[in-house]
Structures are given as C-alpha cells and as structure tokens.
Scaffold this motif. Structure first.
Motif, PDB file in Angstrom:
ATOM      1  N   GLY A  79       0.814  -1.211   0.000  1.00  0.00           N
ATOM      2  CA  GLY A  79       0.000   0.000   0.000  1.00  0.00           C
ATOM      3  C   GLY A  79       0.846   1.257   0.000  1.00  0.00           C
ATOM      4  N   HIS A  80       0.193   2.381   0.217  1.00  0.00           N
ATOM      5  CA  HIS A  80       0.825   3.688   0.140  1.00  0.00           C
ATOM      6  C   HIS A  80       1.757   3.951   1.324  1.00  0.00           C
ATOM      7  N   ALA A  81       2.782   4.770   1.047  1.00  0.00           N
ATOM      8  CA  ALA A  81       3.735   5.141   2.103  1.00  0.00           C
ATOM      9  C   ALA A  81       3.121   6.140   3.067  1.00  0.00           C
ATOM     10  N   ASP A  82       2.255   7.031   2.550  1.00  0.00           N
ATOM     11  CA  ASP A  82       1.602   8.053   3.369  1.00  0.00           C
ATOM     12  C   ASP A  82       2.603   8.824   4.227  1.00  0.00           C
ATOM     13  N   GLY A  83       3.708   9.241   3.581  1.00  0.00           N
ATOM     14  CA  GLY A  83       4.692  10.092   4.232  1.00  0.00           C
ATOM     15  C   GLY A  83       5.843   9.358   4.887  1.00  0.00           C
ATOM     16  N   ASP A  84       5.765   8.062   5.029  1.00  0.00           N
ATOM     17  CA  ASP A  84       6.825   7.278   5.661  1.00  0.00           C
ATOM     18  C   ASP A  84       7.916   6.983   4.630  1.00  0.00           C
ATOM     19  N   ARG A  85       9.138   7.444   4.881  1.00  0.00           N
ATOM     20  CA  ARG A  85      10.246   7.248   3.944  1.00  0.00           C
ATOM     21  C   ARG A  85      10.922   5.889   4.127  1.00  0.00           C
ATOM     22  N   ASP A  86      10.568   5.161   5.163  1.00  0.00           N
ATOM     23  CA  ASP A  86      11.108   3.815   5.379  1.00  0.00           C
ATOM     24  C   ASP A  86      10.146   2.826   4.722  1.00  0.00           C
ATOM     25  N   LEU A  87      10.432   2.470   3.469  1.00  0.00           N
ATOM     26  CA  LEU A  87       9.495   1.640   2.714  1.00  0.00           C
ATOM     27  C   LEU A  87       9.478   0.199   3.188  1.00  0.00           C
ATOM     28  N   ALA A  88      10.530  -0.254   3.854  1.00  0.00           N
ATOM     29  CA  ALA A  88      10.489  -1.578   4.474  1.00  0.00           C
ATOM     30  C   ALA A  88       9.456  -1.594   5.592  1.00  0.00           C
ATOM     31  N   ARG A  89       9.412  -0.515   6.342  1.00  0.00           N
ATOM     32  CA  ARG A  89       8.419  -0.417   7.414  1.00  0.00           C
ATOM     33  C   ARG A  89       7.009  -0.353   6.824  1.00  0.00           C
ATOM     34  N   VAL A  90       6.867   0.359   5.709  1.00  0.00           N
ATOM     35  CA  VAL A  90       5.574   0.425   5.026  1.00  0.00           C
ATOM     36  C   VAL A  90       5.129  -0.969   4.600  1.00  0.00           C
ATOM     37  N   ALA A  91       6.044  -1.714   3.966  1.00  0.00           N
ATOM     38  CA  ALA A  91       5.716  -3.064   3.502  1.00  0.00           C
ATOM     39  C   ALA A  91       5.309  -3.959   4.659  1.00  0.00           C
ATOM     40  N   LEU A  92       6.028  -3.855   5.754  1.00  0.00           N
ATOM     41  CA  LEU A  92       5.727  -4.684   6.920  1.00  0.00           C
ATOM     42  C   LEU A  92       4.384  -4.314   7.532  1.00  0.00           C
ATOM     43  N   ARG A  93       4.134  -3.019   7.639  1.00  0.00           N
ATOM     44  CA  ARG A  93       2.857  -2.554   8.198  1.00  0.00           C
ATOM     45  C   ARG A  93       1.686  -3.027   7.330  1.00  0.00           C
ATOM     46  N   GLU A  94       1.827  -2.877   6.014  1.00  0.00           N
ATOM     47  CA  GLU A  94       0.753  -3.298   5.115  1.00  0.00           C
ATOM     48  C   GLU A  94       0.522  -4.807   5.196  1.00  0.00           C
ATOM     49  N   ALA A  95       1.613  -5.569   5.267  1.00  0.00           N
ATOM     50  CA  ALA A  95       1.486  -7.023   5.366  1.00  0.00           C
ATOM     51  C   ALA A  95       0.744  -7.412   6.643  1.00  0.00           C
ATOM     52  N   GLU A  96       1.078  -6.757   7.727  1.00  0.00           N
ATOM     53  CA  GLU A  96       0.436  -7.073   9.000  1.00  0.00           C
ATOM     54  C   GLU A  96      -1.045  -6.697   8.982  1.00  0.00           C
ATOM     55  N   GLU A  97      -1.340  -5.500   8.448  1.00  0.00           N
ATOM     56  CA  GLU A  97      -2.725  -5.029   8.434  1.00  0.00           C
ATOM     57  C   GLU A  97      -3.589  -5.852   7.484  1.00  0.00           C
TER      58      GLU A  97
END
Length: 199
Positions: A91-109
């Motif tokens: 999903g979208h980064a929504d301002g987060d520059r750490d795209l690994a964290r974005v990927a992990l958050r999206e996977a969890e959600e």
C-alpha cells in the motif's frame, strides 16, 4: 546471486529509516539488469513534490511485501479489491520514507498475521500504472517490494482491502504464463535465491 540481509522485527524499525537514494543505488548494483528502473526510482527523489505521499498524483512510492511462509515455499497473495487481480500485499507510504516499514505494516494489516519480520533491502521494484477511479486520476506507482516472513501461524484474516487471500506455491507462479509479469519475476528471483543458498 545478490546477498540479502537478515530480517528485522517490526518493533525495531524506528526513526526515519535508511537513505532511499542509497537503497536504489545498492539495488542497481545488486540487480544490474534493472539499473534503468532503479535510476527512475532514484530520480523521483529529486522532485520538489514529496513522492512519499499519495497526493503527488503524477506518481508516488508504495511499499509491498513478498510475504513467504516459514519454509519459503509459498507466498501470501491478495485478490485485490480495487484492481481485481492476484497480487502481493502492499500500500501507500503516506509520508513514511522507510518503505520496508511500510511493507511490513501493510502485510500485517492486510493479513492479520502476527510476528512478521522484514528484510532490510528491497527485493524487487516495479513502476506500474494505476487506472483512474472515482475522483482519483490515473497515476504511477513506484512500488518497492521487500521480503516479509512469517514466524508462526499462517491463519490469515481477510481485510477490507481484499476480496480474498490465498497461499500460492512460488514454483507455480514462476511457471504460470498467466501470472502478472512482476509476480513471475519475483517468483523467479526467490527461487534463484533459495537454490543458491543450499549449494
């Protein structure tokens, strides 16, 4: 075969994260056949409009998860509600520059799976067109994909983002001519990596 970094639990991913420009330069070094695409991604960082927010309608970064089981033989895919295709979670980064964290958050959600871990370096990148929908015009996604692993159960929960979720055999994806081109590429990358690790 490119090296890979050990996974990082979600609780340890704090702060601004690694420098995206350095990540794309490193990606181009690890995957020389994709150097031109990596340079496109790096060039987006120089745009005066923030490419990490979805409000940049000309194109923006997204983060996705190649979410594999503990054995490394299957990947969890979503039957995407808006796009109507079987794809990786993300999903979208929504301002987060750490795209690994974005990927992990999206996977969890999107999966409801607990205890997921993410690797530090991008596994794949893909620039693709998203058709217009409702009041959002068509635009480019600069998608950065990371390996995310399960550490426990595999009983997922389907979120509102998906029509369905399913574990798919990675070898089947690699050999399926009907697979999305980037899905097939990731499957082949994964198989090459796992085969190299057992030599």
């Amino acid at each position: 075969m490119p090296e890979h970094h050990p996974p990082c639990p979600i609780g340890t991913r704090q702060g601004a994260g690694p420098d995206p420009a350095a990540l794309f330069a490193d990606y181009a070094r690890r995957w020389p056949d994709e150097q031109a695409v990596a340079m496109q991604f790096a060039g987006l960082l120089d745009d005066p409009a923030d490419p990490f927010v979805r409000g940049r309608l000309a194109g923006h970064f997204t983060g996705s998860a190649w979410l594999v089981d503990m054995a490394g033989e299957r990947v969890l895919l979503t039957h995407h509600r808006k796009l109507g295709r079987w794809l990786q979670l993300g999903g979208h980064a929504d301002g987060d520059r750490d795209l690994a964290r974005v990927a992990l958050r999206e996977a969890e959600e999107e999966s409801g799976l607990p205890g997921l871990v993410v690797e530090d370096l991008p596994f794949d990148i893909d620039r693709h067109w998203i058709p217009g929908r409702d009041d959002v015009p068509g635009h480019w996604h600069y998608d950065v994909r990371y390996v995310v692993r399960t550490t426990g159960g595999e009983d997922f929960v389907v979120s509102d983002e998906s029509l369905a979720l399913a574990w798919r055999d990675i070898r089947e994806i690699a050999m399926d001519a009907a697979s999305d081109a980037s899905m097939e590429r990731m499957a082949r990358k994964w198989l090459a990596r796992t085969e190299a690790s057992v030599r």
